[in-house]
Design an enzyme around this catalytic site. Structure first.
Site, PDB file in Angstrom:
ATOM      1  N   HIS A  19       3.518   7.445   8.120  1.00 59.17           N
ATOM      2  CA  HIS A  19       2.866   7.207   6.830  1.00 59.17           C
ATOM      3  C   HIS A  19       1.547   7.937   6.678  1.00 59.17           C
ATOM      4  O   HIS A  19       0.923   7.874   5.635  1.00 59.17           O
ATOM      5  CB  HIS A  19       2.676   5.715   6.597  1.00 59.17           C
ATOM      6  CG  HIS A  19       1.405   5.146   7.185  1.00 59.17           C
ATOM      7  ND1 HIS A  19       1.069   5.293   8.499  1.00 59.17           N
ATOM      8  CD2 HIS A  19       0.398   4.436   6.619  1.00 59.17           C
ATOM      9  CE1 HIS A  19      -0.096   4.685   8.716  1.00 59.17           C
ATOM     10  NE2 HIS A  19      -0.519   4.162   7.605  1.00 59.17           N
ATOM     11  N   GLY A  51      -3.157   8.354  11.008  1.00 54.30           N
ATOM     12  CA  GLY A  51      -3.446   7.309  12.001  1.00 54.30           C
ATOM     13  C   GLY A  51      -4.803   7.535  12.623  1.00 54.30           C
ATOM     14  O   GLY A  51      -5.140   8.646  13.018  1.00 54.30           O
ATOM     15  N   LYS A  93     -13.007   8.723  -3.697  1.00 56.01           N
ATOM     16  CA  LYS A  93     -12.778   7.637  -2.745  1.00 56.01           C
ATOM     17  C   LYS A  93     -13.588   6.418  -3.139  1.00 56.01           C
ATOM     18  O   LYS A  93     -14.565   6.523  -3.862  1.00 56.01           O
ATOM     19  CB  LYS A  93     -13.209   8.082  -1.346  1.00 56.01           C
ATOM     20  CG  LYS A  93     -12.274   9.087  -0.722  1.00 56.01           C
ATOM     21  CD  LYS A  93     -12.594   9.323   0.729  1.00 56.01           C
ATOM     22  CE  LYS A  93     -12.181   8.192   1.611  1.00 56.01           C
ATOM     23  NZ  LYS A  93     -10.762   8.193   1.948  1.00 56.01           N
ATOM     24  N   HIS A 103       4.324   1.990   1.867  1.00 53.82           N
ATOM     25  CA  HIS A 103       4.381   2.055   3.326  1.00 53.82           C
ATOM     26  C   HIS A 103       3.902   0.777   4.045  1.00 53.82           C
ATOM     27  O   HIS A 103       3.687   0.805   5.246  1.00 53.82           O
ATOM     28  CB  HIS A 103       3.705   3.330   3.868  1.00 53.82           C
ATOM     29  CG  HIS A 103       2.320   3.615   3.394  1.00 53.82           C
ATOM     30  ND1 HIS A 103       1.943   4.826   2.880  1.00 53.82           N
ATOM     31  CD2 HIS A 103       1.236   2.849   3.367  1.00 53.82           C
ATOM     32  CE1 HIS A 103       0.667   4.788   2.561  1.00 53.82           C
ATOM     33  NE2 HIS A 103       0.207   3.599   2.855  1.00 53.82           N
ATOM     34  N   ASN A 156      -9.653   3.721   3.091  1.00 52.96           N
ATOM     35  CA  ASN A 156      -8.893   4.977   3.141  1.00 52.96           C
ATOM     36  C   ASN A 156      -8.122   5.253   1.846  1.00 52.96           C
ATOM     37  O   ASN A 156      -7.357   6.200   1.773  1.00 52.96           O
ATOM     38  CB  ASN A 156      -7.957   4.986   4.355  1.00 52.96           C
ATOM     39  CG  ASN A 156      -6.927   3.867   4.304  1.00 52.96           C
ATOM     40  OD1 ASN A 156      -6.962   3.026   3.405  1.00 52.96           O
ATOM     41  ND2 ASN A 156      -6.017   3.860   5.243  1.00 52.96           N
ATOM     42  N   GLU A 173      -6.518  12.223  -5.008  1.00 57.95           N
ATOM     43  CA  GLU A 173      -6.848  13.575  -4.581  1.00 57.95           C
ATOM     44  C   GLU A 173      -6.148  14.626  -5.442  1.00 57.95           C
ATOM     45  O   GLU A 173      -4.961  14.488  -5.741  1.00 57.95           O
ATOM     46  CB  GLU A 173      -6.425  13.738  -3.110  1.00 57.95           C
ATOM     47  CG  GLU A 173      -7.204  14.756  -2.337  1.00 57.95           C
ATOM     48  CD  GLU A 173      -7.169  14.499  -0.822  1.00 57.95           C
ATOM     49  OE1 GLU A 173      -8.138  13.944  -0.281  1.00 57.95           O
ATOM     50  OE2 GLU A 173      -6.171  14.858  -0.183  1.00 57.95           O
ATOM     51  N   CYS A 210       0.904  -1.135   0.000  1.00 59.48           N
ATOM     52  CA  CYS A 210       0.000   0.000   0.000  1.00 59.48           C
ATOM     53  C   CYS A 210       0.947   1.190   0.000  1.00 59.48           C
ATOM     54  O   CYS A 210       1.974   1.174   0.670  1.00 59.48           O
ATOM     55  CB  CYS A 210      -0.823  -0.016   1.279  1.00 59.48           C
ATOM     56  SG  CYS A 210      -1.977   1.341   1.371  1.00 59.48           S
TER      57      CYS A 210
END
Lengths: 476, 139
Positions: free
Chosen positions: A399, A402, A475, A324, A198, A202, A94
Site C-alpha cells: 500500500h 512503509g 499536506k 487499503h 501521511n 498531490e 484509508c
C-alpha cells in the site's frame, strides 16, 4: 527465525500456538530495514487467531503496527473465524484515488505554485480539520449508508465516478445504527476534509510507463498531469475502531483462547459482536468514500478556476479509488476450492486479476488498477492486479512505502534543515498546515518505494504500469 | 524517584513510558504526556471543569480506558486538559476531576493528531520506588 523461500518470500515458521505459518514478501535489502522491527513477531501473533486460512501475510512495506502489523493481510473462515478492528486499523477505509487529466505538464508547469496554493485554500486539511458543512445526524446516517453515491447526489461529482471506485463507493452491510453517538458527533463536521499525518493531495506527472497496454487501458500517458488523493474516514473511523476494540477487549475472556496482544482483540464472525463491528466498519468505509469523492470534486473545481479552463478541457477523470484499511467478505481459492473469507487488509491494497467479477467493465480485460502512494515528494506507482495475487495473497498487494524511522527520529534527522527548500529543490511545491508534518514525513523516514514496488512486481502480485513524479503537494 | 515521562521510539506510532510516586501521580503524568503531544500545555488555562468516571477489566484496561477518555475529551468535546486536582481509585474504576480549557484554534496550536490510545503493549506495574506504566498512541 525467518526461513527464505525464494528471492521475494520469507517464511515465519509455525511454532507454539500458531495455526498457520507466516509469509513475508520482502527482499534482502528491505529485510535489513526491518532490523529490530517487531513486525515478524506481529505476523506470528496474527497466525494464532482462530479460523485463519493458509497463512498470515505481510507485504514488503510491512512495519511495526499495534496488534496486526501494518502491511498485513489475513483471511478468516466465515464459520470458525474472527474479525478484528485492530486488523483493519483506526483509519477505516484509508485509501487512494487517482484522477487523470487532459493536461500535459509542459502546459501548466508555470501554474503549479498557484494550483497548490488554491488547493490548500479550498481543501480543508490539518489536525481535526473541519469542513464547510455540518451535517445533521439524519443526513450523516445517509452518508454512512450510501457512501460516494450520497456525495454524487449532492452534486459532488458524477455517476461515472462511482463506476471506477472500489465497490462502487458503497460497501454492503453498512448499518449506521451500529455507529456510536460519539463517532457520529466526530464525523459531523469532518466530511470533506483531508486530515493530517501521511494524508495528502498531490499533483503528479506520469514519468515512466512500464506497461503500455495497461497504461492505455487506464488512460495514462507520459508527461500527463494526474492527481492523487490519500485520505480516509477521519475521526468517525477512528472512533468506530476505538469503540469496538474496547468492547472486544472487555469480552476477550469469552473467546476461549488467550490473546497474544490485547490490540488483537476480536470477535467471531458468527457472533453478534463481530457482526455489529462489520456493520459499523462498513458504514465508516462509506463515509471515507464520500469524503474522497468530495475532495476530488473540489480539486476539479480548483483546477478549472485556477487554470481558467472548462471541465472538458481539463478532463479530470477518476482512474480508480481503492482502500487499503479494511475487512471484506470476498471469495478466493483455498486448496482448489472457492471459499468465502473475511479478508483483513491493514495497509494492503486489493489487487484483482483480469476477468474478476468485481471489476468495472472498463478494466475487466486488463485487471484492477493498484494505486501505491509514495510519501511526500517521492511520487507514486500505478500497478495492475494479477492472477498470482488472486491465488497467493487473497488478491492483495502493498500500500505504500512503509516507515523506517519513527517520528522522533525523523524530527531529529530534519532538525536545522529547511524541508520546504529541499522539496523545492526536488521540484515539488509543498504546503502543509501542521508545524511538524513536513519534518515527520521527510522522504528518508520511509522505505525506498522503488524497492517495495519491485518486490511486488517480481513476486508477481501486481505488475508495474507507470511511475508518477510529484510536482505539487498539500499536506495536513 | 523521578516523576514524569519519556517518549519511546516506535516506528509507526509514539510510545510513552511514565513514572509516578503514587498511582495518582502515574495516571496524572500519563494524561499530561498525552496532552503535551497534542499541544503546548503551558499555554493552557484551567477554567473549564470535567469529571470522568472510567472502569476496566484489570489495571491495564483501566489505564488505557482512562487515557482513551482524556483523548476523547479533546477529539469529541474540544476539551484540553491542564491539570488534575484529584483521582479517586476504587478497585478497578476511577473518578478524576479535571481542569482545562476549551480548544480554540486561534490560541492553541495542535502539534500532532492522535488517532487513538492503543492497547498494544500497555502495562502498569508497581516498582520498588513507585509506579511505572507504558502506553502507545497511534498518530
Amino acid at each position: 527465525m525467518l526461513k527464505k523461500i525464494d528471492d521475494c518470500r520469507w517464511e515465519v515458521p509455525m511454532i507454539g500456538g500458531m495455526k498457520v505459518p507466516g509469509i513475508i514478501y520482502t527482499s534482502e535489502r528491505l529485510l535489513k530495514d526491518m532490523g529490530s522491527d517487531e513486525s515478524q513477531k506481529q505476523v506470528a501473533n496474527v497466525a494464532h487467531l482462530p479460523g485463519i486460512v493458509k497463512y498470515s501475510l505481510a507485504m514488503p512495506d510491512v512495519h511495526w503496527g499495534y496488534g496486526f502489523p501494518i502491511g498485513g493481510v489475513a483471511a478468516f473462515d466465515m464459520d470458525s473465524g474472527i474479525i478484528s478492528p485492530g486488523g483493519v486499523g483506526y483509519d477505516i477505509n484509508c485509501g487512494c484515488r487517482l484522477m487523470t487529466t487532459r493536461l500535459a505538464y509542459d502546459e501548466i508547469r508555470g501554474s503549479i505554485r498557484e494550483l497548490v496554493t488554491a488547493l490548500f485554500q479550498n481543501i480543508p486539511s490539518g489536525v481535526g480539520s473541519k469542513g464547510d458543512l455540518k451535517l445533521s445526524v439524519k443526513e450523516e446516517k445517509k452518508v454512512l449508508e450510501e457512501g460516494s453515491a450520497w456525495a454524487v447526489r449532492q452534486g459532488f461529482g458524477t455517476p461515472e465516478d462511482l463506476e471506477t471506485t472500489e465497490d462502487g463507493g458503497r460497501m454492503e452491510g453498512a448499518d449506521p445504527e451500529r455507529v456510536s453517538d460519539r463517532a457520529l458527533e466526530r464525523g459531523r463536521e469532518q466530511l470533506g476534509t483531508l486530515g493530517s499525518g501521511n494524508h495528502f493531495l498531490e499533483i503528479e506527472v506520469v514519468e515512466e510507463i512500464f506497461d503500455p497496454i495497461a497504461a492505455a487501458a487506464f488512460g495514462l500517458e507520459p508527461g500527463q498531469v494526474v492527481v492523487m488523493i490519500h485520505s480516509g474516514s477521519r475521526g468517525l473511523g477512528y472512533q468506530v475502531c476505538d469503540d469496538y476494540l474496547a468492547r472486544m477487549v472487555k469480552h476477550s475472556g469469552e473467546l476461549g483462547f488467550p490473546l497474544p496482544d490485547r490490540q488483537l482483540a476480536c470477535a467471531f464472525l458468527q457472533d453478534r459482536r463481530g457482526q455489529d463491528y462489520y456493520a459499523a466498519m462498513a458504514a465508516a468505509a462509506n463515509y471515507a468514500w464520500a469524503n474522497r469523492q468530495m475532495l476530488m470534486h473540489w480539486t476539479r473545481e480548483t483546477f478549472e478556476k485556477t487554470l481558467r479552463k472548462g471541465p472538458r478541457e481539463i478532463g479530470m477523470r477518476l482512474l480508480y479509488d481503492v482502500c487499503h484499511n479494511i475487512a471484506k467478505i470476498e471469495t478466493f481459492p483455498v486448496e482448489g476450492k472457492e471459499m468465502r473469507l473475511c479478508v483483513h487488509r491493514k495497509g494492503a491494497t486489493r489487487a484483482l486479476p483480469p476477468g474478476h467479477v468485481a471489476l468495472p467493465p472498463t478494466y475487466l480485460r486488463i485487471g484492477q488498477p493498484v494505486l501505491i502512494p509514495g510519501n511526500m515528494g517521492t511520487g507514486s506507482y500505478v500497478l495492475v492486479g494479477t492472477e498470482k495475487a488472486y491465488t497467493d495473497t487473497f488478491g492483495s498487494a502493498c500500500h505504500g512505502a512503509g516507515r523506517v524511522m519513527s517520528r522522533t527520529q525523523a524530527m531529529k534527522a530534519s532538525k536545522g534543515r529547511s524541508i520546504h527548500r529541499e522539496m523545492a529543490d526536488l521540484g515539488v511545491t509543498v504546503m502543509a498546515s501542521g508545524r511538524g508534518t513536513l519534518s515527520e514525513e521527510i522522504p528518508a523516514a520511509y522505505k525506498n518505494l522503488d524497492e517495495v514496488v519491485a518486490v511486488v512486481h517480481r513476486a508477481g502480485l501486481a505488475r508495474k504500469v507507470a511511475r508518477l513524479r510529484a510536482v505539487g503537494c498539500i499536506k495536513g | 524517584m523521578v516523576m514524569g515521562y519519556r517518549i519511546l521510539d516506535h516506528t509507526a506510532d509514539i510510545g510513552i513510558e511514565v513514572h509516578g510516586a503514587t498511582l495518582t501521580d502515574l495516571f496524572s503524568q500519563a494524561a499530561f504526556a498525552l496532552v503535551d503531544l497534542l499541544t503546548d500545555r503551558a499555554m493552557l488555562t484551567g477554567e473549564a471543569e470535567r469529571i470522568i468516571r472510567v472502569a476496566g477489566a484489570d489495571l491495564e484496561d483501566l489505564w488505557i480506558n482512562y487515557l482513551r477518555e482524556i483523548l476523547y475529551l479533546f477529539n469529541g468535546e474540544n476539551f484540553l486538559l491542564k491539570d488534575i486536582p484529584g483521582i479517586k481509585f476504587s478497585e478497578l474504576s476511577l473518578e478524576a476531576s479535571l481542569l482545562g480549557a476549551s480548544y480554540n484554534p486561534r490560541r492553541h496550536a495542535i502539534k500532532t493528531e492522535i488517532k487513538a490510545v492503543t492497547y498494544h503493549r500497555a502495562e502498569v506495574k508497581q516498582t520498588p520506588d513507585g509506579w511505572w506504566g507504558v502506553f502507545i498512541v497511534d498518530v
